[in-house]
Scaffold this motif. Structure first.
Motif, PDB file in Angstrom:
ATOM      1  N   ASP A  55       0.851  -1.182   0.000  1.00 32.80           N
ATOM      2  CA  ASP A  55       0.000   0.000   0.000  1.00 32.80           C
ATOM      3  C   ASP A  55       0.890   1.236   0.000  1.00 32.80           C
ATOM      4  O   ASP A  55       1.678   1.428   0.925  1.00 32.80           O
ATOM      5  N   GLY A  56       0.784   2.035  -1.015  1.00 37.43           N
ATOM      6  CA  GLY A  56       1.549   3.275  -1.098  1.00 37.43           C
ATOM      7  C   GLY A  56       3.049   3.066  -1.175  1.00 37.43           C
ATOM      8  O   GLY A  56       3.813   3.838  -0.614  1.00 37.43           O
ATOM      9  N   GLY A  57       3.477   2.011  -1.846  1.00 39.01           N
ATOM     10  CA  GLY A  57       4.905   1.740  -1.977  1.00 39.01           C
ATOM     11  C   GLY A  57       5.531   1.159  -0.729  1.00 39.01           C
ATOM     12  O   GLY A  57       6.757   1.100  -0.615  1.00 39.01           O
ATOM     13  N   GLU A  58       4.718   0.721   0.231  1.00 37.22           N
ATOM     14  CA  GLU A  58       5.219   0.100   1.456  1.00 37.22           C
ATOM     15  C   GLU A  58       4.550  -1.249   1.640  1.00 37.22           C
ATOM     16  O   GLU A  58       3.404  -1.448   1.247  1.00 37.22           O
ATOM     17  N   ALA A  59       5.274  -2.177   2.260  1.00 38.76           N
ATOM     18  CA  ALA A  59       4.737  -3.514   2.524  1.00 38.76           C
ATOM     19  C   ALA A  59       4.232  -3.572   3.958  1.00 38.76           C
ATOM     20  O   ALA A  59       4.877  -3.041   4.880  1.00 38.76           O
ATOM     21  N   ARG A  81      -2.212  -6.156  15.263  1.00 38.37           N
ATOM     22  CA  ARG A  81      -2.120  -4.841  14.638  1.00 38.37           C
ATOM     23  C   ARG A  81      -1.381  -4.967  13.308  1.00 38.37           C
ATOM     24  O   ARG A  81      -0.724  -5.968  13.041  1.00 38.37           O
ATOM     25  N   THR A  82      -1.489  -3.945  12.483  1.00 39.01           N
ATOM     26  CA  THR A  82      -0.782  -3.924  11.210  1.00 39.01           C
ATOM     27  C   THR A  82       0.662  -3.526  11.465  1.00 39.01           C
ATOM     28  O   THR A  82       0.926  -2.528  12.124  1.00 39.01           O
ATOM     29  N   ARG A  83       1.589  -4.332  10.936  1.00 37.51           N
ATOM     30  CA  ARG A  83       3.014  -4.080  11.151  1.00 37.51           C
ATOM     31  C   ARG A  83       3.704  -3.841   9.808  1.00 37.51           C
ATOM     32  O   ARG A  83       3.414  -4.522   8.827  1.00 37.51           O
ATOM     33  N   LYS A  84       4.633  -2.910   9.793  1.00 35.77           N
ATOM     34  CA  LYS A  84       5.336  -2.564   8.562  1.00 35.77           C
ATOM     35  C   LYS A  84       6.442  -3.582   8.291  1.00 35.77           C
ATOM     36  O   LYS A  84       7.144  -4.007   9.203  1.00 35.77           O
ATOM     37  N   LEU A  85       6.583  -3.953   7.026  1.00 33.26           N
ATOM     38  CA  LEU A  85       7.650  -4.848   6.598  1.00 33.26           C
ATOM     39  C   LEU A  85       8.765  -4.041   5.957  1.00 33.26           C
ATOM     40  O   LEU A  85       8.499  -3.071   5.244  1.00 33.26           O
ATOM     41  N   LEU A  86       9.980  -4.441   6.190  1.00 34.70           N
ATOM     42  CA  LEU A  86      11.143  -3.744   5.658  1.00 34.70           C
ATOM     43  C   LEU A  86      11.723  -4.538   4.489  1.00 34.70           C
ATOM     44  O   LEU A  86      12.316  -5.586   4.667  1.00 34.70           O
ATOM     45  N   LEU A  87      11.494  -4.010   3.284  1.00 36.20           N
ATOM     46  CA  LEU A  87      11.989  -4.620   2.051  1.00 36.20           C
ATOM     47  C   LEU A  87      12.657  -3.551   1.202  1.00 36.20           C
ATOM     48  O   LEU A  87      12.391  -2.357   1.362  1.00 36.20           O
ATOM     49  N   HIS A  88      13.504  -3.978   0.272  1.00 38.98           N
ATOM     50  CA  HIS A  88      14.086  -3.040  -0.682  1.00 38.98           C
ATOM     51  C   HIS A  88      13.016  -2.583  -1.667  1.00 38.98           C
ATOM     52  O   HIS A  88      12.064  -3.299  -1.956  1.00 38.98           O
ATOM     53  N   LYS A  89      13.198  -1.392  -2.182  1.00 38.92           N
ATOM     54  CA  LYS A  89      12.214  -0.794  -3.092  1.00 38.92           C
ATOM     55  C   LYS A  89      11.977  -1.666  -4.324  1.00 38.92           C
ATOM     56  O   LYS A  89      10.835  -1.859  -4.749  1.00 38.92           O
ATOM     57  N   ASP A  90      13.061  -2.211  -4.903  1.00 43.02           N
ATOM     58  CA  ASP A  90      12.897  -3.045  -6.098  1.00 43.02           C
ATOM     59  C   ASP A  90      12.141  -4.332  -5.788  1.00 43.02           C
ATOM     60  O   ASP A  90      11.377  -4.834  -6.621  1.00 43.02           O
ATOM     61  N   GLU A  91      12.312  -4.880  -4.576  1.00 41.10           N
ATOM     62  CA  GLU A  91      11.545  -6.065  -4.184  1.00 41.10           C
ATOM     63  C   GLU A  91      10.059  -5.724  -4.048  1.00 41.10           C
ATOM     64  O   GLU A  91       9.195  -6.493  -4.483  1.00 41.10           O
ATOM     65  N   ILE A  92       9.767  -4.565  -3.468  1.00 38.12           N
ATOM     66  CA  ILE A  92       8.379  -4.133  -3.318  1.00 38.12           C
ATOM     67  C   ILE A  92       7.725  -3.958  -4.688  1.00 38.12           C
ATOM     68  O   ILE A  92       6.576  -4.363  -4.899  1.00 38.12           O
ATOM     69  N   ILE A  93       8.466  -3.394  -5.632  1.00 39.21           N
ATOM     70  CA  ILE A  93       7.931  -3.196  -6.981  1.00 39.21           C
ATOM     71  C   ILE A  93       7.655  -4.540  -7.650  1.00 39.21           C
ATOM     72  O   ILE A  93       6.596  -4.742  -8.254  1.00 39.21           O
ATOM     73  N   LYS A  94       8.594  -5.506  -7.538  1.00 42.35           N
ATOM     74  CA  LYS A  94       8.390  -6.830  -8.131  1.00 42.35           C
ATOM     75  C   LYS A  94       7.165  -7.514  -7.532  1.00 42.35           C
ATOM     76  O   LYS A  94       6.348  -8.104  -8.244  1.00 42.35           O
TER      77      LYS A  94
END
Length: 158
Positions: A55-59, A81-94
């Motif tokens: 959502d919005g470029g974030e996992a 609760r909803t927790r943010k995942l930490l991924l690289h930008k290119d992984e999020i795009i894929k």
């Protein structure tokens, strides 16, 4: 230098491998509060209802149950609760391209500590139909029977 070495598994989602055909897996860091980390170190978590989304470029990871820390007080966390995942930008795009193409979803497979840091293994997966699930079980049983027959045959030949 991390205090801990190796990998310590907290929770696995065994049902996901039964319900989904796993295409590709990713290792992601996870943003947690202090009491969540302490609860995970006690080995308490449940991934069965969990899912991830972009959502919005974030996992984000949602519906993963981490129970409250027993010695915590007013600083305790919300269990689901909803927790943010930490991924690289290119992984999020894929991942977002694969999910938006249709038929694919993000499923958490494993929650663990790697060198003292909390990680979650997420998978891009496609849902199986009932007959596919039965076929997978049948193939696994056939493979076991074949291995048993080979073992007994090898013992008789010795």
């Amino acid at each position: 230098m991390p205090r801990e070495r190796g990998e310590q598994v907290v929770a696995t989602n065994r049902k996901a491998r039964h319900d989904y055909a796993i295409e590709k897996t990713y290792e992601a860091g996870i943003v947690l509060t202090g009491t969540e980390v302490k609860s995970l170190r006690q080995g308490r978590a449940n991934l069965t209802d969990g899912y991830a989304y972009i959502d919005g470029g974030e996992a984000w990871l949602d519906a993963v149950h981490i129970p409250e820390y027993s010695q915590g007080h007013w600083t305790n966390h919300a269990t689901k609760r909803t927790r943010k995942l930490l991924l690289h930008k290119d992984e999020i795009i894929k991942i977002s391209h694969a999910v938006s193409a249709g038929g694919y979803t993000l499923v958490p497979l494993k929650l663990y500590f790697s060198d003292g840091r909390a990680k979650v293994e997420i998978a891009v997966a496609k849902g199986k139909r009932e007959y596919e699930k039965r076929q997978t079980i049948r193939e696994r049983e056939d493979k076991r029977e074949a291995e048993r027959a080979m073992r007994s045959r090898n013992r008789l030949g010795d």
